[in-house]
Design an enzyme around this catalytic site. Structure first.
Site, mmCIF file in Angstrom:
data_model
loop_
_atom_site.group_PDB
_atom_site.id
_atom_site.type_symbol
_atom_site.label_atom_id
_atom_site.label_comp_id
_atom_site.label_asym_id
_atom_site.label_seq_id
_atom_site.Cartn_x
_atom_site.Cartn_y
_atom_site.Cartn_z
ATOM 1 N N GLU A 92 0.821 -1.210 0.000
ATOM 2 C CA GLU A 92 0.000 0.000 0.000
ATOM 3 C C GLU A 92 0.855 1.259 0.000
ATOM 4 O O GLU A 92 2.002 1.253 0.458
ATOM 5 C CB GLU A 92 -0.920 -0.019 1.233
ATOM 6 N N CYS A 105 3.440 8.475 1.401
ATOM 7 C CA CYS A 105 3.996 7.493 2.333
ATOM 8 C C CYS A 105 4.184 6.205 1.542
ATOM 9 O O CYS A 105 3.210 5.614 1.073
ATOM 10 C CB CYS A 105 3.007 7.324 3.493
ATOM 11 N N CYS A 112 6.797 -7.253 6.500
ATOM 12 C CA CYS A 112 7.927 -6.770 7.291
ATOM 13 C C CYS A 112 8.362 -7.869 8.239
ATOM 14 O O CYS A 112 7.526 -8.600 8.777
ATOM 15 C CB CYS A 112 7.503 -5.538 8.093
ATOM 16 N N CYS A 116 7.088 -6.013 15.089
ATOM 17 C CA CYS A 116 6.575 -5.163 16.161
ATOM 18 C C CYS A 116 5.105 -5.557 16.351
ATOM 19 O O CYS A 116 4.322 -5.523 15.396
ATOM 20 C CB CYS A 116 6.692 -3.681 15.798
ATOM 21 N N CYS A 119 1.964 -3.399 15.193
ATOM 22 C CA CYS A 119 1.913 -2.920 13.816
ATOM 23 C C CYS A 119 1.292 -3.990 12.914
ATOM 24 O O CYS A 119 1.723 -5.148 12.926
ATOM 25 C CB CYS A 119 3.334 -2.602 13.355
ATOM 26 N N GLY A 162 7.007 -2.234 5.616
ATOM 27 C CA GLY A 162 8.385 -2.697 5.496
ATOM 28 C C GLY A 162 9.385 -1.870 6.264
ATOM 29 O O GLY A 162 9.086 -0.796 6.772
ATOM 30 N N ASN A 293 -2.895 3.382 16.682
ATOM 31 C CA ASN A 293 -4.053 3.059 15.856
ATOM 32 C C ASN A 293 -4.441 1.602 16.054
ATOM 33 O O ASN A 293 -3.572 0.756 16.239
ATOM 34 C CB ASN A 293 -3.726 3.306 14.380
ATOM 35 N N CYS A 336 -0.892 5.220 10.386
ATOM 36 C CA CYS A 336 0.367 4.572 10.794
ATOM 37 C C CYS A 336 0.108 3.196 11.379
ATOM 38 O O CYS A 336 -0.708 3.043 12.280
ATOM 39 C CB CYS A 336 1.062 5.389 11.883
HETATM 40 N N1 SAH Z 1 9.699 -0.054 9.621
HETATM 41 C C1 SAH Z 1 9.904 1.370 9.634
HETATM 42 C C2 SAH Z 1 8.944 2.085 8.727
HETATM 43 C C3 SAH Z 1 7.491 2.019 9.175
HETATM 44 S S1 SAH Z 1 7.013 3.609 9.647
HETATM 45 C C4 SAH Z 1 9.823 1.869 11.046
HETATM 46 O O1 SAH Z 1 9.491 1.101 11.935
HETATM 47 O O2 SAH Z 1 10.154 3.024 11.289
HETATM 48 C C5 SAH Z 1 5.494 3.341 10.423
HETATM 49 C C6 SAH Z 1 5.455 3.979 11.784
HETATM 50 O O3 SAH Z 1 4.192 3.722 12.400
HETATM 51 C C7 SAH Z 1 6.517 3.400 12.697
HETATM 52 O O4 SAH Z 1 6.958 4.387 13.573
HETATM 53 C C8 SAH Z 1 5.705 2.368 13.443
HETATM 54 O O5 SAH Z 1 6.310 1.961 14.635
HETATM 55 C C9 SAH Z 1 4.411 3.115 13.654
HETATM 56 N N2 SAH Z 1 3.295 2.221 13.983
HETATM 57 C C10 SAH Z 1 3.228 0.902 13.779
HETATM 58 N N3 SAH Z 1 2.045 0.419 14.211
HETATM 59 C C11 SAH Z 1 1.369 1.470 14.686
HETATM 60 C C12 SAH Z 1 0.065 1.615 15.244
HETATM 61 N N4 SAH Z 1 -0.739 0.577 15.387
HETATM 62 N N5 SAH Z 1 -0.314 2.855 15.627
HETATM 63 C C13 SAH Z 1 0.502 3.918 15.455
HETATM 64 N N6 SAH Z 1 1.730 3.840 14.920
HETATM 65 C C14 SAH Z 1 2.159 2.628 14.543
#
Ligand code: SAH
Length: 354
Positions: A92, A105, A112, A116, A119, A162, A293, A336
């Site tokens: 996406e 974005c 990935c 985490c 996410c 990713g 989120n 995010c």
């Molecule tokens: N893998 C890279 C790029 C992804 S950026 C990284 O981790 O930086 C996406 C961002 O959204 C990251 O900061 C991630 O930690 C955050 N994120 C992931 N899940 C989320 C959620 N459920 N709510 C808010 N932010 C989230």
């Protein structure tokens, strides 16, 4: 031996395009390049090229991304694209239109491997790296949609699906194209990482002064090991050292992303520990607070907005810079951490929180 896949439209560098156009008058390369990257046109619409050449480019350099769906929210100001790639995996891209800028974005991988737990992309696991052409094409296709509304894309964030630093060669080749050919300022390009130290160190030695964002989410190793498992390999002290080196060499602001999770990383002790880390990167560390989120695999809630603002105020009082990031596209799962490209997400047990 594995056969290299045929290049797609945005894979080729200008030099490689020159080779492809061997036998054509020299000025054709300028026309093609300007058509593709200045006008964001498809070869068929680059009208100063002979019809035969347009047809040839169209046939020989197909697009890499097949549009599956395009969803819109925030009265049209957020557009999410779901693409299918060669091989069937899906990624996406999100276009966000603001009064003063337009941000794309982009995804760097299908899925990935960083796992985490909060996410959605991490919950779905890793499928494959994106190619340079697949990354550049996300920008071009989103920019074409922006262009229909008389808007120009001004900012790129590698914050889609990713881990960009796990695919740095291609991400960097795409960054150079986005900068040099699509014409975006390096200062308007942000690469976000979970904290892959070799990637941060490698990026420090690359020429463009792009912004570095680090998904911190916790300011002590015990909690970060839980939230961001790669922390076990690259703990916070080392991560901060690498950020400090980046800051010193590039003189670009380093920012920390902090997804606010109710009762997990939004306490007074978290604010104090985080402020302390920010001081180490003075004067430039900046915290982006994102209320967590919702995702299918993580039951813990986001911090209520009122407390997110209080946390920001507390950080500011402790001498750290912080902003609350406005949420875009939650209703179309474009916010995010929500990008999962329609993939089934494993539902994991409730993570431990302190
Ligand atoms: N893998 C890279 C790029 C992804 S950026 C990284 O981790 O930086 C996406 C961002 O959204 C990251 O900061 C991630 O930690 C955050 N994120 C992931 N899940 C989320 C959620 N459920 N709510 C808010 N932010 C989230």
């Amino acid at each position: 031996m594995a056969v290299a896949p045929a290049p797609t439209r945005y894979d080729l560098t200008r030099d490689e395009f020159g080779t492809l156009l061997d036998g054509e008058p020299r000025y054709r390369l300028d026309q093609v390049w300007s058509g593709l990257y200045d006008q964001l046109a498809d070869p068929a619409d680059i009208t100063n090229l002979p019809k035969k050449l347009r047809a040839r480019l169209d046939a020989e350099l197909p697009l890499a991304l097949e549009l599956v769906t395009q969803s819109v929210s925030d009265s049209g100001d957020t557009v999410k694209f779901l693409w299918e790639l060669d091989g069937g995996s899906r990624v996406e891209t999100v276009l966000m239109l603001y009064p003063d800028r337009a941000t794309v974005c982009v995804s760097s991988q299908a899925g990935c491997a960083m796992a985490c737990g909060f996410c959605a992309t991490g919950q779905a696991g890793f499928t494959r790296h994106l190619t340079t052409g697949e990354i550049v094409e996300q920008v071009v296709r989103a920019a074409q949609v922006a262009q229909e509304g008389a808007r120009r894309v001004s900012n790129i964030v590698f914050m889609g699906m990713g881990e960009p630093m796990a695919n740095l060669d291609r991400v960097w080749a795409a960054t150079e194209r986005i900068h040099g050919d699509i014409g975006l300022s390096a200062r308007h390009i942000t690469i976000s990482t979970v904290g892959i130290l070799p990637g941060i160190r490698a990026m420090k030695d690359l020429p463009l002064p792009v912004n570095l964002a680090v998904s911190l989410h916790a300011a002590n190793d015990e909690l970060r090991n839980e939230l961001v498992p790669i922390n076990k390999r690259y703990p916070i002290d080392d991560l901060l050292d690498a950020c400090a080196e980046y800051l010193e060499v590039k003189n670009r602001r380093v920012s920390f992303e902090w997804a606010m999770i109710d009762g997990v990383n939004d306490r007074e002790s978290d604010a104090e520990e985080l402020a302390e880390l920010c001081w180490k990167l003075r004067p430039s560390a900046h915290v982006n607070l994102i209320p967590l989120n919702p995702t299918p695999g993580y039951p813990t809630k986001g911090t209520p907005l009122k407390r997110v603002h209080e946390f920001r105020d507390r950080l500011e009082a402790l001498g750290a810079n912080a902003t609350v990031r406005r949420n875009r596209g939650t209703d179309i799962d474009a916010a995010c951490g929500q990008l999962a490209a329609g993939q089934a997400v494993k539902v994991t047990p409730k993570p431990t929180s302190s």
